[in-house]
Design a protein around this motif. Structure first.
Motif, short mmCIF file in Angstrom:
data_model
loop_
_atom_site.label_atom_id
_atom_site.label_comp_id
_atom_site.label_asym_id
_atom_site.label_seq_id
_atom_site.Cartn_x
_atom_site.Cartn_y
_atom_site.Cartn_z
N ASP A 502 73.01 142.12 1.67
CA ASP A 502 72.42 142.69 0.46
C ASP A 502 70.90 142.61 0.50
O ASP A 502 70.21 143.60 0.24
N MET A 503 70.38 141.43 0.82
CA MET A 503 68.94 141.23 0.79
C MET A 503 68.23 141.98 1.91
O MET A 503 67.08 142.38 1.77
N ALA A 504 68.94 142.20 3.01
CA ALA A 504 68.36 143.03 4.08
C ALA A 504 68.15 144.45 3.58
O ALA A 504 67.15 145.10 3.89
N GLY A 505 69.10 144.95 2.78
CA GLY A 505 68.94 146.27 2.19
C GLY A 505 67.78 146.32 1.22
O GLY A 505 67.01 147.29 1.18
N VAL A 506 67.62 145.27 0.41
CA VAL A 506 66.53 145.19 -0.56
C VAL A 506 65.18 145.21 0.15
O VAL A 506 64.28 145.99 -0.20
N TYR A 507 65.03 144.34 1.13
CA TYR A 507 63.75 144.24 1.83
C TYR A 507 63.49 145.46 2.71
O TYR A 507 62.34 145.85 2.92
N ALA A 508 64.55 146.08 3.23
CA ALA A 508 64.35 147.31 3.99
C ALA A 508 63.84 148.42 3.09
O ALA A 508 63.05 149.27 3.50
N THR A 509 64.29 148.42 1.83
CA THR A 509 63.81 149.41 0.88
C THR A 509 62.32 149.21 0.59
O THR A 509 61.55 150.18 0.49
N LEU A 510 61.89 147.96 0.47
CA LEU A 510 60.46 147.68 0.32
C LEU A 510 59.70 148.13 1.56
O LEU A 510 58.63 148.73 1.48
N ASP A 511 60.28 147.85 2.72
CA ASP A 511 59.68 148.23 3.99
C ASP A 511 59.58 149.75 4.09
O ASP A 511 58.62 150.29 4.68
N ASN A 512 60.54 150.44 3.50
CA ASN A 512 60.60 151.90 3.58
C ASN A 512 59.87 152.55 2.40
O ASN A 512 60.21 153.64 1.97
N HIS A 513 58.86 151.85 1.89
CA HIS A 513 58.00 152.38 0.82
C HIS A 513 58.77 152.72 -0.46
O HIS A 513 58.44 153.68 -1.15
N GLY A 514 59.81 151.94 -0.74
CA GLY A 514 60.54 152.11 -1.99
C GLY A 514 61.68 153.11 -1.93
O GLY A 514 62.43 153.25 -2.90
N ARG A 515 61.85 153.77 -0.81
CA ARG A 515 62.97 154.72 -0.66
C ARG A 515 64.21 153.93 -0.28
O ARG A 515 64.20 153.17 0.68
N LYS A 516 65.30 154.12 -1.02
CA LYS A 516 66.48 153.27 -0.92
C LYS A 516 67.06 153.24 0.49
O LYS A 516 67.28 154.26 1.13
N VAL A 517 67.32 152.04 0.96
CA VAL A 517 67.97 151.83 2.25
C VAL A 517 69.27 151.08 2.00
O VAL A 517 69.27 149.99 1.44
N THR A 518 70.38 151.66 2.40
CA THR A 518 71.69 151.04 2.25
C THR A 518 72.21 150.64 3.62
O THR A 518 72.48 151.51 4.45
N PRO A 519 72.34 149.36 3.91
CA PRO A 519 72.82 148.96 5.23
C PRO A 519 74.22 149.51 5.51
O PRO A 519 75.09 149.51 4.63
N HIS A 520 74.42 149.98 6.73
CA HIS A 520 75.75 150.41 7.15
C HIS A 520 75.91 150.12 8.64
O HIS A 520 74.93 150.09 9.38
N ILE A 521 77.15 149.89 9.05
CA ILE A 521 77.40 149.43 10.42
C ILE A 521 78.27 150.40 11.20
O ILE A 521 78.44 150.26 12.40
N LEU A 522 78.83 151.41 10.54
CA LEU A 522 79.69 152.39 11.22
C LEU A 522 78.87 153.61 11.61
O LEU A 522 78.30 154.29 10.75
N GLN A 523 78.84 153.90 12.90
CA GLN A 523 78.12 155.08 13.39
C GLN A 523 79.05 156.28 13.46
O GLN A 523 78.68 157.39 13.08
N SER A 524 80.27 156.07 13.97
CA SER A 524 81.24 157.16 14.04
C SER A 524 82.64 156.59 14.19
O SER A 524 82.83 155.47 14.66
N ALA A 525 83.62 157.40 13.78
CA ALA A 525 85.04 157.04 13.91
C ALA A 525 85.75 158.25 14.48
O ALA A 525 85.84 159.29 13.82
N GLU A 526 86.26 158.12 15.70
CA GLU A 526 86.86 159.26 16.37
C GLU A 526 88.30 158.96 16.75
O GLU A 526 88.64 157.87 17.21
N HIS A 527 89.15 159.96 16.57
CA HIS A 527 90.56 159.89 16.93
C HIS A 527 90.89 161.17 17.67
O HIS A 527 90.20 162.19 17.50
#
Length: 742
Positions: A502-527
């Motif tokens: 959670d806090m990584a997302g908060v601080y990343a948003t500050l780092d990104n000049h206030g533009r919301k950053v939502t952490p995610h770990i899935l790049q793709s899911a293929e079948h």
């Protein structure tokens, strides 16, 4: 001999002659041929009836069962799910042509011309079955595919007859390519590997698409006797036999014009790698897989979908950065702990989340000592307080809402507050008088210096000036979870619950000049049947750029001359904040560079995770504050993750509600002149220079310094932070601090 004997002998001879003549009349050539053809016709009729009666069945469950593959962002294997079968089905196009030919050459040279069956081989197999010799070779590739995919391995006559009929039908309905793909994907190769992809990984550590002809010939040779022909465990006889079969396979390829004599002469026997244990959930693997599975649920790929297998999940995690994070935790924390001999050390749990602030991709994650020993992920758990890492959000709320002090002045980095310890807040219906770290009073102190030293009394008054409700709105917009979030002055000390994620997302948003950053770990899911593209996180402006950049400017001061000094280095530019929760139950460092945002935390966990305990005494170092182990882990990881450093600068365009002039350009010789991509932009700040207090000189005349009137006189004048006194300094006194650490 008398006449009577002679008559008897004649009579016997006559009877024998009559009997012999009767047998000859009964078994004439015509009758024998008629019987033979009759039996053939009867057999053909029976087979015809069987052909009409037997349908191609649905595939057996085992044949279609696959493992799920989890891989790093670069495609290297992270783990396979435990579905009971180590298989990943691949299209025939992913198997090199010469490897396809190797399988045909080894098993069934007439495969591309036959009708799917080998009557001679099948007859021999039936005779061997009837005589008790068990199942024998001689089947075509189509027959073996049918046995693996539709039937069972039971050596019975009924199964063999079914195999024969179904093979004919399959050969009529499916192309040779489909049949060959089905065969190589269902066959068992030993080492727990079903299918060519798993076999290529098990024996050579590569994907099927990267196999060469010699390796393909070895895998094709294995199918005759997987356990006997595995080079790692084979006897001398087994090694000789598999080498002979490998050579036989290549010889057949030459005969079929699939390999030239010259190419055959170049081939050397490809000794496979030694067997490796199957990738399990040990270490950090389980935490990463768990984080991905949680995200898959949100993307509509349920546990039931995953149970069917056949998925390839690609993570956003950078393998090198993940390894670096693990090394940094080991170096800066685990190597210093005595988990067996110290009761305090046994309770210490570390967690961390590292995010790309431009995309929100989680590039590294640390969930704990070992997933199989500690199943709770310390990276995503939300049962601890983030402590003073919340204070920058109070400042962000003040800036965002253009809040004013009690005397009506706008709040900025140069606003002066009363830093007296235990000073009661003014203007709140809820009484609150927090103690500063070590009960130290600072007297009049600027917001910048209060942030550097994490002065509780200043931010307690600030949240009252902003209002807890307005602060909560800003915090939620930045990404703090709405969980146990009281709207009271005490929340300024981070008394809600949050995770490092959670806090990584908060601080990343500050780092990104206030533009919301939502952490995610899935790049793709293929079948093989479908591909799921993760829903792109929303990237709206959570707070203004001016507010975010001002907070970043303040946090660079924390690293340069405050409680986060353990992260200070000339190798990169950093902003960050320390945090230590009530009774020292958690310690945090949340920080970022222009390219990377990382939050590291320590948690005191007792009674199997059911109790929160103090970290004081960790590794015999006294109070475990955010500027200690967490900041040192963060610094070591960040240095390695950035490849030894970075020249990137924070592009701070609006600090203290005013434009910041470009820093002076140092004189350089032509050879030292940076390339256009390296040159700083005109908007970069003086705060990036080694100034001790970069933000204390106002950049605009927006508001003169003001002091919130104290209700009690200051007990001491403002003093510069001293080693061992301000929060986070390595030499801090053991057991220091009051009710709340910082």
């Amino acid at each position: 001999m008398g006449r009577a004997d002679a008559r008897r002998a004649q009579a016997q001879e006559a009877r024998r002659a009559a009997k012999s003549g009767g047998i000859r009349r009964l078994f004439t050539w015509k009758k024998l041929l008629g019987t033979f053809f009759g039996m053939i016709l009867l057999g053909m009729g029976a087979f015809g009836a069987l052909y009409l009666y037997v349908d191609v069945p649905a595939p057996n469950a085992l044949a279609e069962r696959q493992s799920n593959v989890y891989q790093y962002s670069d495609g290297t294997l992270l783990a396979r799910s435990n579905s009971g079968v180590n298989r990943q089905i691949v299209d025939l196009a992913q198997v090199p042509k010469e490897v396809q030919h190797a399988f045909v050459a080894a098993e069934n040279k007439t495969f591309y011309k036959d009708d799917g069956i080998d009557l001679k081989g099948t007859t021999r197999g039936l005779i061997n079955t009837l005589s008790g010799k068990g199942k024998q070779g001689g089947s075509t590739i189509t027959q073996q595919y049918v046995k693996n995919y539709y039937l069972t391995q039971d050596p019975t006559i009924s199964r063999k007859l079914q195999e024969l009929v179904i093979s004919l039908k399959v050969d009529q309905k499916q192309s040779k390519g489909q049949i060959l793909a089905g065969y190589i994907n269902t066959a068992y190769y030993g080492r727990g590997a079903s299918g060519i992809q798993a076999a290529a990984q098990a024996y050579y550590g590569i994907d099927a698409k990267d196999l060469n002809v010699s390796q393909g010939a070895y895998l094709a040779s294995l199918l005759q006797a997987p356990s006997q022909y595995d080079w790692a465990t084979a006897t001398d006889t087994g090694k000789r036999l598999v080498k002979d079969r490998w050579a036989y396979t290549l010889k057949n390829m030459v005969e079929m014009d699939w390999l030239s004599e010259a190419e055959r002469a170049k081939q050397e026997f490809p000794v496979p790698d030694k067997p490796k244990p199957a990738k399990g959930m040990e270490g950090q693997t389980g935490y990463l897989v768990e984080a991905v599975n949680k995200e898959l649920d949100k993307q509509g790929i349920s546990a039931e979908d995953r149970e069917a297998g056949g998925w390839t999940f690609t993570l956003t995690v950078d393998k090198k950065r993940q390894q670096q994070l693990e090394k940094s935790v080991e170096k800066e924390l685990e190597s210093k702990l005595d988990r067996e001999g110290s009761k305090v050390d046994a309770t210490v749990q570390a967690g961390a989340t590292s995010v790309d602030p431009k995309t929100g991709k989680v590039v590294a994650l640390y969930g704990g000592e070992d997933y199989v020993k500690h199943y709770i992920s310390n990276a995503t758990r939300q049962d601890y307080q983030p402590a003073s890492t919340f204070k920058p959000l109070v400042l962000a709320a003040a800036l965002e809402n253009e809040s004013k002090t009690q005397d009506g002045s706008l709040i900025g980095l140069n606003t002066v507050y009363d830093g007296t310890s235990k000073r009661p807040v003014v203007g709140s219906d809820t009484p609150f008088s927090p103690q500063n770290e070590d009960d130290r009073s600072y007297g009049p102190i600027s917001v910048q210096k209060a942030m550097n030293s994490s002065v509780n009394s200043v931010f307690a008054q600030m949240i009252v000036d902003v209002t807890p409700a307005a602060t909560k709105r800003t915090a939620l917009a930045l990404g703090v979870p709405d969980k146990n979030f009281p709207e009271r002055p005490a929340v300024t000390l981070g008394t809600m619950n949050a995770s490092t994620w959670d806090m990584a997302g908060v601080y990343a948003t500050l780092d990104n000049h206030g533009r919301k950053v939502t952490p995610h770990i899935l790049q793709s899911a293929e079948h093989r049947d479908r591909t799921v593209k993760p829903e792109a996180p929303k990237r709206e402006q959570a707070i203004s750029r001016a507010s975010a950049d001002t907070v970043t400017s303040a946090l660079t001061g924390v690293v340069k001359s405050g409680s986060g000094s353990a992260a200070n280095t000339s190798a990169y530019r950093a902003a960050g904040k320390t945090g230590t929760s009530e009774e020292n139950k958690s310690a945090w460092f949340a920080g970022y560079t222009p390219e990377l945002t990382t939050v590291v935390a320590l948690f005191g966990e007792g009674d199997g995770g059911r109790k929160q305990v103090s970290l004081t005494g960790t590794a015999n170092s006294g109070r475990a504050n955010g500027g200690g182990f967490p900041a040192r882990i963060w610094a070591d990881y960040t240095l390695g993750a950035l490849g030894g450093g970075s020249d990137a600068r924070f592009d701070l365009q609006d600090v203290e509600r005013g434009e910041v002039p470009a820093p002076p350009t140092p004189s350089k010789t032509p050879s030292e002149e940076p390339t256009p991509s390296e040159k700083p932009s005109p908007s970069e700040k003086p705060s990036e220079t080694p100034s001790e207090t970069p933000s204390e000189t106002p950049t605009t005349p927006s508001a003169p310094p003001t002091i919130t009137p104290p209700t009690t006189p200051p007990t001491s004048p403002e003093l510069p932070p001293q080693p061992g006194e301000s929060d986070g300094q390595p030499g801090e006194r053991p057991g220091g601090g009051g009710l709340l650490g910082e």
